[in-house]
Design an enzyme around this catalytic site. Structure first.
Site, short mmCIF file in Angstrom:
data_model
loop_
_atom_site.label_atom_id
_atom_site.label_comp_id
_atom_site.label_asym_id
_atom_site.label_seq_id
_atom_site.Cartn_x
_atom_site.Cartn_y
_atom_site.Cartn_z
N LYS A 233 43.47 34.47 55.40
CA LYS A 233 43.07 34.31 54.01
C LYS A 233 43.93 33.18 53.48
O LYS A 233 45.14 33.34 53.27
CB LYS A 233 43.30 35.60 53.21
N GLY B 259 41.50 39.65 40.27
CA GLY B 259 41.18 39.76 38.85
C GLY B 259 40.49 41.05 38.45
O GLY B 259 40.38 41.34 37.26
N THR C 11 45.98 44.84 43.22
CA THR C 11 46.66 45.41 42.05
C THR C 11 45.85 46.50 41.35
O THR C 11 46.43 47.49 40.89
CB THR C 11 47.02 44.30 41.05
#
Lengths: 72, 257
Positions: free
Chosen positions: B100, B188, B210
């Site tokens: 990634k 996000g 997150t």
């Protein structure tokens, strides 16, 4: 008596006996070779050569592995 | 939807939810949250091994590389040179050719340096890497990444760790329509509806860290994300009704008194 060599491993300078290979060093540090990448003086080593790569005085070694991470 | 498999560079993925392994309290929590999410792709970072305290356990003792696709990232890299170096180290550490790719442009936003990203991708593709680039929601950059050989593109929904959700659904939609490789919305997402929304737009997968790790109950949120991604995918495949300004009755007029 074997002479000592100074090697910088992950930023820390340590003494090792002369004649130490990358495989010996990993073994001494209790690090499993199959889980890490090793960079010797900015050259990434092939795992198959760990037991042939002799370390010399002043070498800089980086040992890296996987840790938790998403993005940073 | 048994045959609704995600295929990237010849590899088949069962889950359309991909998760990061950062920010958890410990490896047990990481393992349990990933288990609850049903994800089969997990991202990891490449860092120096702790040589002074060898009692620290290894992440891969908890996340079995035979069971999960380990996707190393180049998080924290702000230059092409660093991103290429970390990618090579990740491959040398022995999991696969997958990376990634992140080339960050700014510490406050963690937005990608897209010029550097394209350059790094070009180098790594030539070296045989399967490059999955973390990029901006810019369709032109996404196309350039495909042109240099990326088999999938990972545009952000909002800044990493922000939880702002899908800030620019129109750009993401354009990327999904224009770009002929799988699109993984990365970064996000704040809650389950964000993940469902991304999938409804037509994303092939969603990657998050997150939103799960930072939730008050990471295991419950991991499970919520699993259902959200599945529901969003089903809704996308089902084809939503067009939006209309005025009402259309659902009950027939015929037979009324």
């Amino acid at each position: 008596m074997e002479s000592a060599i100074q090697i910088q491993v992950n930023g820390q300078v340590r003494s090792w006996r002369s004649g130490t290979t990358v495989a010996d060093l990993l073994h001494d540090l209790d690090i499993k070779a199959e889980r890490v990448a090793v960079e010797l003086n900015l050259e990434i080593l092939d795992r198959a050569t760990f037991d042939q790569r002799l370390l010399k005085d002043g070498d800089r070694l980086e040992i890296l592995g996987f840790i938790g991470g998403g993005s940073l | 939807m048994a045959d609704d498999r995600l295929i990237i560079a010849g590899r088949e993925f069962k889950s359309r939810l991909w998760v990061g392994t950062g920010k958890y309290k410990d490896f047990v929590e990481t393992q349990k949250a990933i288990e609850a999410s049903g994800a089969d792709v997990v991202t990891v970072a490449v860092r120096r091994v702790n040589i002074t305290d060898r009692s620290k356990e290894n992440l891969l003792d908890y996340i079995d590389p035979k069971r999960y696709t380990i996707l190393p990232n180049t998080a924290g890299c702000y230059s092409v040179e660093d991103a290429v170096r970390y990618s090579r180290l990740a491959r040398a550490a022995g999991v696969s050719d997958l990376v990634k790719l992140e080339v960050l442009g700014d510490e406050r936003t963690l937005f990608p340096d897209t010029a550097g990203l394209i350059e790094a991708a070009k180098i790594l593709v030539k070296e045989g890497f399967i490059v999955l680039p973390y990029t901006n929601d810019d369709p032109i950059v996404a196309q350039k990444l495909v042109d240099v050989g990326c088999p999938a593109v990972m545009p952000l929904a909002a800044p990493i760790g922000s939880g702002l959700g899908i800030r620019n659904p129109y750009n993401l939609k354009i990327i999904m329509e224009m770009i002929k490789v799988p699109i993984i919305v990365d970064a996000g997402v704040g809650t389950a509806s964000d993940a469902a929304f991304a999938m409804e737009l037509g994303a092939d997968a969603v990657l998050m860290n997150t939103a799960i790790a930072g939730a008050q109950d990471p295991f419950a949120m991991a499970e919520a994300m699993k259902y959200a991604v599945h529901a969003g995918r089903l809704a996308y495949k089902a084809g939503r009704i067009p939006r209309k300004l005025y009402a259309t009755a659902s009950s027939p007029i015929e037979g009324m008194l």
